[in-house]
Design a protein around this motif. Structure first.
Motif, PDB file in Angstrom:
ATOM      1  N   PRO A  59      50.011  38.861  40.798  1.00  0.00           N
ATOM      2  CA  PRO A  59      48.620  39.198  41.118  1.00  0.00           C
ATOM      3  C   PRO A  59      48.411  40.455  41.952  1.00  0.00           C
ATOM      4  CG  PRO A  59      49.348  37.245  42.335  1.00  0.00           C
ATOM      5  CD  PRO A  59      50.416  37.558  41.357  1.00  0.00           C
ATOM      6  N   GLN A  60      49.393  40.876  42.739  1.00  0.00           N
ATOM      7  CA  GLN A  60      49.146  41.980  43.663  1.00  0.00           C
ATOM      8  C   GLN A  60      49.490  43.345  43.059  1.00  0.00           C
ATOM      9  OE1 GLN A  60      52.217  40.137  46.045  1.00  0.00           O
ATOM     10  NE2 GLN A  60      53.087  42.141  46.512  1.00  0.00           N
TER      11      GLN A  60
ATOM     12  N   TYR B  31      39.090  35.381  34.176  1.00  0.00           N
ATOM     13  CA  TYR B  31      39.909  34.551  33.278  1.00  0.00           C
ATOM     14  C   TYR B  31      41.181  34.038  33.947  1.00  0.00           C
ATOM     15  CZ  TYR B  31      36.654  35.781  29.608  1.00  0.00           C
ATOM     16  OH  TYR B  31      35.511  35.933  28.847  1.00  0.00           O
ATOM     17  N   MET B  32      41.276  34.194  35.269  1.00  0.00           N
ATOM     18  CA  MET B  32      42.355  33.621  36.067  1.00  0.00           C
ATOM     19  C   MET B  32      43.746  34.031  35.575  1.00  0.00           C
ATOM     20  SD  MET B  32      40.834  29.880  37.099  1.00  0.00           S
ATOM     21  CE  MET B  32      42.146  29.638  38.277  1.00  0.00           C
ATOM     22  N   CYS B  33      43.909  35.349  35.459  1.00  0.00           N
ATOM     23  CA  CYS B  33      45.222  35.890  35.128  1.00  0.00           C
ATOM     24  C   CYS B  33      45.467  37.066  36.071  1.00  0.00           C
ATOM     25  CB  CYS B  33      45.274  36.313  33.655  1.00  0.00           C
ATOM     26  SG  CYS B  33      44.061  37.571  33.204  1.00  0.00           S
ATOM     27  N   THR B  34      46.304  38.027  35.709  1.00  0.00           N
ATOM     28  CA  THR B  34      46.565  39.166  36.590  1.00  0.00           C
ATOM     29  C   THR B  34      46.146  40.463  35.910  1.00  0.00           C
ATOM     30  OG1 THR B  34      48.799  39.614  35.762  1.00  0.00           O
ATOM     31  CG2 THR B  34      48.587  37.939  37.486  1.00  0.00           C
TER      32      THR B  34
ATOM     33  N   ILE C 177      39.630  50.441  34.923  1.00  0.00           N
ATOM     34  CA  ILE C 177      40.367  49.787  36.020  1.00  0.00           C
ATOM     35  C   ILE C 177      39.524  48.665  36.609  1.00  0.00           C
ATOM     36  CG2 ILE C 177      41.348  50.122  38.324  1.00  0.00           C
ATOM     37  CD1 ILE C 177      42.122  52.989  37.357  1.00  0.00           C
ATOM     38  N   TRP C 178      38.213  48.915  36.779  1.00  0.00           N
ATOM     39  CA  TRP C 178      37.304  47.850  37.233  1.00  0.00           C
ATOM     40  C   TRP C 178      37.313  46.686  36.243  1.00  0.00           C
ATOM     41  CZ3 TRP C 178      33.194  45.904  34.490  1.00  0.00           C
ATOM     42  CH2 TRP C 178      32.400  44.957  35.166  1.00  0.00           C
ATOM     43  N   LEU C 179      37.277  47.006  34.947  1.00  0.00           N
ATOM     44  CA  LEU C 179      37.237  45.963  33.912  1.00  0.00           C
ATOM     45  C   LEU C 179      38.516  45.135  33.921  1.00  0.00           C
ATOM     46  CD1 LEU C 179      35.446  44.885  31.588  1.00  0.00           C
ATOM     47  CD2 LEU C 179      36.761  46.342  30.038  1.00  0.00           C
ATOM     48  N   PHE C 180      39.689  45.784  34.060  1.00  0.00           N
ATOM     49  CA  PHE C 180      40.955  45.051  34.127  1.00  0.00           C
ATOM     50  C   PHE C 180      40.901  44.023  35.258  1.00  0.00           C
ATOM     51  CE2 PHE C 180      43.682  48.892  32.471  1.00  0.00           C
ATOM     52  CZ  PHE C 180      42.986  48.849  31.283  1.00  0.00           C
ATOM     53  N   GLN C 181      40.369  44.445  36.412  1.00  0.00           N
ATOM     54  CA  GLN C 181      40.327  43.557  37.572  1.00  0.00           C
ATOM     55  C   GLN C 181      39.284  42.448  37.383  1.00  0.00           C
ATOM     56  OE1 GLN C 181      40.419  47.321  40.176  1.00  0.00           O
ATOM     57  NE2 GLN C 181      41.132  45.756  41.571  1.00  0.00           N
ATOM     58  N   TRP C 182      38.143  42.770  36.747  1.00  0.00           N
ATOM     59  CA  TRP C 182      37.129  41.739  36.505  1.00  0.00           C
ATOM     60  C   TRP C 182      37.664  40.683  35.541  1.00  0.00           C
ATOM     61  CZ3 TRP C 182      34.738  39.637  32.285  1.00  0.00           C
ATOM     62  CH2 TRP C 182      33.701  38.736  32.565  1.00  0.00           C
ATOM     63  N   VAL C 183      38.301  41.130  34.451  1.00  0.00           N
ATOM     64  CA  VAL C 183      38.864  40.193  33.458  1.00  0.00           C
ATOM     65  C   VAL C 183      39.922  39.309  34.126  1.00  0.00           C
ATOM     66  CG1 VAL C 183      40.271  40.024  31.354  1.00  0.00           C
ATOM     67  CG2 VAL C 183      38.340  41.611  31.433  1.00  0.00           C
TER      68      VAL C 183
ATOM     69  N   ILE D 274      51.036  55.590  46.437  1.00  0.00           N
ATOM     70  CA  ILE D 274      50.108  55.145  45.390  1.00  0.00           C
ATOM     71  C   ILE D 274      50.220  53.637  45.204  1.00  0.00           C
ATOM     72  CG2 ILE D 274      49.993  57.313  44.081  1.00  0.00           C
ATOM     73  CD1 ILE D 274      52.134  56.153  42.180  1.00  0.00           C
ATOM     74  N   ASP D 275      49.085  52.998  44.964  1.00  0.00           N
ATOM     75  CA  ASP D 275      49.084  51.600  44.527  1.00  0.00           C
ATOM     76  C   ASP D 275      49.004  51.604  43.008  1.00  0.00           C
ATOM     77  OD1 ASP D 275      49.101  50.848  47.129  1.00  0.00           O
ATOM     78  OD2 ASP D 275      46.994  50.250  47.223  1.00  0.00           O
ATOM     79  N   VAL D 276      49.819  50.760  42.380  1.00  0.00           N
ATOM     80  CA  VAL D 276      49.871  50.750  40.908  1.00  0.00           C
ATOM     81  C   VAL D 276      49.719  49.332  40.382  1.00  0.00           C
ATOM     82  CG1 VAL D 276      51.350  52.801  40.804  1.00  0.00           C
ATOM     83  CG2 VAL D 276      52.409  50.520  40.787  1.00  0.00           C
ATOM     84  N   ILE D 277      49.182  49.252  39.150  1.00  0.00           N
ATOM     85  CA  ILE D 277      49.219  48.004  38.378  1.00  0.00           C
ATOM     86  C   ILE D 277      50.486  48.047  37.534  1.00  0.00           C
ATOM     87  CG2 ILE D 277      48.112  46.584  36.618  1.00  0.00           C
ATOM     88  CD1 ILE D 277      45.452  47.848  37.330  1.00  0.00           C
ATOM     89  N   LEU D 278      51.275  47.000  37.602  1.00  0.00           N
ATOM     90  CA  LEU D 278      52.468  46.870  36.765  1.00  0.00           C
ATOM     91  C   LEU D 278      52.193  45.831  35.682  1.00  0.00           C
ATOM     92  CD1 LEU D 278      55.227  46.828  39.516  1.00  0.00           C
ATOM     93  CD2 LEU D 278      55.055  48.493  37.674  1.00  0.00           C
ATOM     94  N   PRO D 279      52.714  46.043  34.467  1.00  0.00           N
ATOM     95  CA  PRO D 279      52.436  45.093  33.371  1.00  0.00           C
ATOM     96  C   PRO D 279      53.246  43.805  33.498  1.00  0.00           C
ATOM     97  CG  PRO D 279      53.893  46.830  32.603  1.00  0.00           C
ATOM     98  CD  PRO D 279      53.545  47.178  34.023  1.00  0.00           C
ATOM     99  N   VAL D 280      53.091  43.115  34.619  1.00  0.00           N
ATOM    100  CA  VAL D 280      53.801  41.862  34.878  1.00  0.00           C
ATOM    101  C   VAL D 280      52.803  40.834  35.405  1.00  0.00           C
ATOM    102  CG1 VAL D 280      56.067  42.892  35.324  1.00  0.00           C
ATOM    103  CG2 VAL D 280      54.421  42.707  37.192  1.00  0.00           C
TER     104      VAL D 280
END
Length: 821
Positions: free
Chosen positions: A14-15, A90-93, A80-86, A5-11
């Motif tokens: 960027p990857q 806004y140049m963050c992760t 999940i799409w919105l997290f990636q768009w934001v 699985i690929d996951v988003i970590l709250p850190v």
């Protein structure tokens, strides 16, 4: 086949990261579920599944996840799409977005625990203390560090545990728990054998000698009478009701043990329910009805409509009508408000119309309350949500309408930490993704939104008459220079304002005094040596808070007690300079001792229900004067308010920022709108040293269109928004010279790429030092029509990596603020 699985970590990385799923969980995990993973050597955190596949990572061995927290997604694919768009815009992760979006109650907490090692068989190696400690572990299975500390008393806990680890006697591990806990209440009912009036009376008689048990039964029967027992007993009553009746706990426990009473737990909502008969219908005026029809008509051709309604025009009633139409069509609705202060009155009105189908979401709620709303939206229990900016990240699946009330408000923009997003702009992107419509509402729209409406990108609907018979207030400028020359000032109050307040008190009317600075005074000053107390971490003066007897930095929170004498020269002549809300409150109490005075600012509204309490007191008429900061300027509607006084209008207008005129116009117009909400014409008195100022003249004339026409020419001439996008880069370091050098290097590289005219700075920050770090600011002005914004952001990302990976600048921090306000 192995599953990864690929996951988003709250850190802030960027990857995405790839983990391995155990075989028994491979079919249970879904995109949008949460998993517990180990990150690094010892960090345990909640991650979000964004992809399931069969490809192991190339650069590192994939660890197994520790736990799957959900079998059904708690986050939707659109989120999940919105997290990636934001993150991209806004140049963050994505991890930083996830961290802000998910309520804390959906993130796990970990606690270090100590467990007996079942493979340990060498008791002879243990000391007597260690043996007794091991006995506790065998008995308890595992204990926390905190419990171990209590057991050992004065012993050095780390040294003691280190010895047991070396002997392989114990295992240390992290116990992972979800923070969210559903609210459970205990209920009580009579056993079905006694649930008839005849059997209940026989039972009552049989308990004759057990008086306390008889009292419990009598209390129960007073809540559910005998003639309703067979009908209502099954539902039972809250156990708490019996306890509040002060019946004997032991008698109640005895009746449960005997099987006369049954006890069980039920899960309940943390939110108060509204009785259905208290729900109300609303009636629109002809002008409101016309506005509602226009908005609905424009929604057929426009994705976004700007609703420009003057203060007191009844925009909320129009919102309600449109919300009803959206809900009747089967879609979900989100109603955004700029800050919690606004929710108190509006939520009360909306609750009367929509009842329990409406959820409320803001940061003053507990973690558990926020999770209940999150899950309620996910399960479509809440079709309609009212919330502040973070509610844009709720898991809507069928969103049809987003209303952004007071769309001009800077509170919609998050400043720290990342993501530094603007909820209004994110709402528009989310609506486009979900094919929903957006209604932006304001009496004083932002320049950007009004420009989009004027150029035809947004629809525009205007409502220029107040609801009912209410008239716009009479606005008068009070020349403070004349007052000083005539020596008619009392403290910082003009004679005109004091006379109007006194008359209002006599007439049983209420007044609002607006001062956009909290505290007692901006600073203290020694009359002998001119000493002024400064923050030891920031380059600002400390604000004097009289009631708390402290000097406080409003940037970092540093505080110290107020000195009795000047610490520099020993003089007792130290006085407050300037005026904050706390001082105005004290002065008014002194000038009008018979009047009730309340203050509403950040200092008086820190607790959960503080807003409601202050507004409730003011609404009942117990309080004559409400003093406050921006909180009192918007969204509040009080029948008896007939006078608004504005302090320091000049400071608002002359603040060094290209938006200062716009903000001053918005704030003063909004607070003016609190006056004269019914038949009687209200009065607004603005204290100023420069009555000829053009912004003040537009305010007096209630001429938004005139102000916009004047302001938009300047914006176009100097290429400021809405004609450009602004990216603000703040370079920070504890070493002033290093921060300045890094800022100059970055500015030069961006000038080489974009040209000199598009880069301003670097300049020292408005407050040069905050929390011991020196700030230098670079502004990038990027024309909307000429620039490839995406390519520019990508180049900036590369340059930022280049800068902070240089050995010289490794301690430097660069904060990127896209669309700075």
């Amino acid at each position: 086949m192995d599953v990864f699985i690929d996951v988003i970590l709250p850190v802030p990385i960027p990857q995405f990261f790839t983990y391995r799923l155990p075989r028994h969980l491979a079919e249970l995990a879904k995109v949008g579920c949460r998993v517990v993973v180990e990150f690094g050597k010892s960090r345990v955190m909640t991650a979000l599944v964004v992809k399931i596949h069969g490809n192991p990572p190339e650069k590192y061995p994939a660890k197994y996840i520790q736990e799957l927290l959900d079998t059904e997604p708690v986050v939707t694919p659109t989120q999940i799409w919105l997290f990636q768009w934001v993150a991209e815009y806004y140049m963050c992760t994505a991890g930083e977005v996830m961290n802000v979006a998910l309520p804390s109650g959906l993130k796990i907490s970990s606690q270090s625990k100590i467990q007996y090692n079942p493979d340990f068989h060498h008791d002879e190696l243990l000391t007597d203390l260690e043996k007794s400690f091991m006995d506790v572990l065998i008995r308890e299975d595992s204990i926390s560090y905190e419990e171990a500390g209590r057991l050992l008393g004065e012993q050095d806990l780390n040294k003691f545990l280190k010895s047991l680890v070396a002997k392989h006697a114990i295992i240390l591990f992290e116990e992972v728990n979800e923070r969210y806990k559903p609210k459970l209440i205990k209920k009580i009912r009579l056993h079905s054998d006694y649930a008839t009036d005849e059997n209940a009376l026989m039972l009552l008689e049989s308990l004759g000698k057990a008086k306390k048990q008889q009292e419990v039964l009598l209390k129960y029967l007073s809540i559910i009478p005998l003639d309703q027992l067979s009908e209502k007993n099954e539902e039972g009553i809250d156990k708490q009701r019996l306890k509040e009746a002060e019946v004997s706990d032991s008698a109640l426990a005895a009746l449960i043990t005997k099987g006369i009473f049954e006890q069980w737990e039920v899960q309940v909502s943390r939110f108060d329910s509204l009785e259905s008969d208290s729900l109300r219908e609303i009636q629109l005026s002809p002008a409101q009805e016309a506005a509602s029809d226009q908005i609905m008509g424009l929604f057929s051709t426009k994705d976004v409509v700007l609703f420009h309604g003057i203060t007191g025009s009844g925009k909320t009633e129009v919102y309600i009508d449109i919300i009803k139409k959206a809900l009747d069509s089967g879609t979900q609705v989100l109603f955004l408000l700029p800050e919690i202060a606004l929710t108190t009155q509006i939520v009360r009105r909306l609750k009367r119309v929509f009842g329990d189908t409406m959820g409320i979401y803001h940061s003053r709620f507990s973690d558990n309350e926020r999770v209940e709303v999150w899950r309620g939206v996910l399960d479509q229990k809440f079709q309609f949500v009212v919330g502040v900016r973070s509610s844009i990240f709720l898991p809507f699946s069928n969103l049809g309408l987003i209303i952004v009330d007071e769309e001009h408000e800077s509170s919609y923009k998050q400043f720290d930490p990342a993501p530094r997003y603007h909820a209004r702009d994110v709402a528009i992107m989310l609506a486009l993704k979900m094919k929903a419509r957006v209604l932006l509402g304001s009496a004083t729209p932002s320049m950007e939104s009004f420009y989009q409406a004027q150029t035809g990108k947004y629809g525009l609907v205007s409502l220029k008459e107040r609801f009912g018979n209410a008239q716009l207030p009479h606005i008068r400028l009070v020349n403070m220079r004349v007052e000083r020359e005539k020596k008619t000032l009392t403290k910082e109050f003009s004679s005109v304002l004091l006379e109007a307040i006194g008359q209002n008190i006599e007439n049983k009317k209420q007044s609002i005094i607006f001062q956009n600075r909290r505290g007692y005074a901006p600073y203290l000053n020694c009359q002998q040596c001119n000493w002024i107390p400064h923050c030891n971490q920031c380059s600002v003066t400390l604000t004097h808070h009289l009631n708390a007897r402290t000097l406080i930095c409003h940037y970092c929170g540093y505080s110290e007690s107020v000195p009795r004498v000047c610490p520099a020269c020993g003089s007792p002549h130290v006085r407050s300079v300037g005026v904050g809300t706390e001082r105005i409150e004290d002065d008014l109490r002194e000038i009008f001792p018979e009047a009730g005075v309340l203050r509403m600012d950040l200092d008086t509204t820190r607790t959960k229900n503080a807003y409601e309490n202050i507004i409730g007191e003011f609404e009942t008429g117990e309080v004559d004067i409400l003093v406050g900061t921006q909180m009192v300027t918007k969204g509040l509607d009080f029948d008896r308010v007939n006078l608004v006084g504005v302090f320091n209008a000049d400071k608002l207008i002359n603040f060094p920022d290209f938006r200062s005129g716009e903000r001053a116009f918005q704030l003063i117009t909004q607070v003016s709108g609190r006056a004269g909400r019914r038949e009687e014409k209200g009065i607004v008195l603005i204290q100023t040293n420069n009555p000829a100022n053009r912004v003040l003249q537009y305010i007096v004339d209630s001429d938004y269109e005139g102000f916009y026409a004047s302001e938009i020419k300047e914006r176009e001439a100097y290429n400021y928004p809405p004609f450009s996008r602004i990216i603000e880069l703040t370079v920070k370091d504890v070493d002033r010279n290093l921060a300045q050098e890094a800022a100059e290097v970055l500015a030069k590289r961006m000038k080489d790429y974009l040209g000199e005219q598009r880069i301003l700075g670097p300049e020292r920050g408005l407050v040069e030092r905050i929390r011991n770090k020196f700030h230098f600011v670079i502004w990038m002005k990027l024309e909307k029509e000429k620039m490839n914004i995406q390519a520019t952001k990508q180049y900036l990302r590369e340059e930022l990596v280049h800068l902070i990976t240089e050995k010289k600048f490794k301690s430097v921090q660069v904060v990127v603020n896209v669309d700075a306000v």
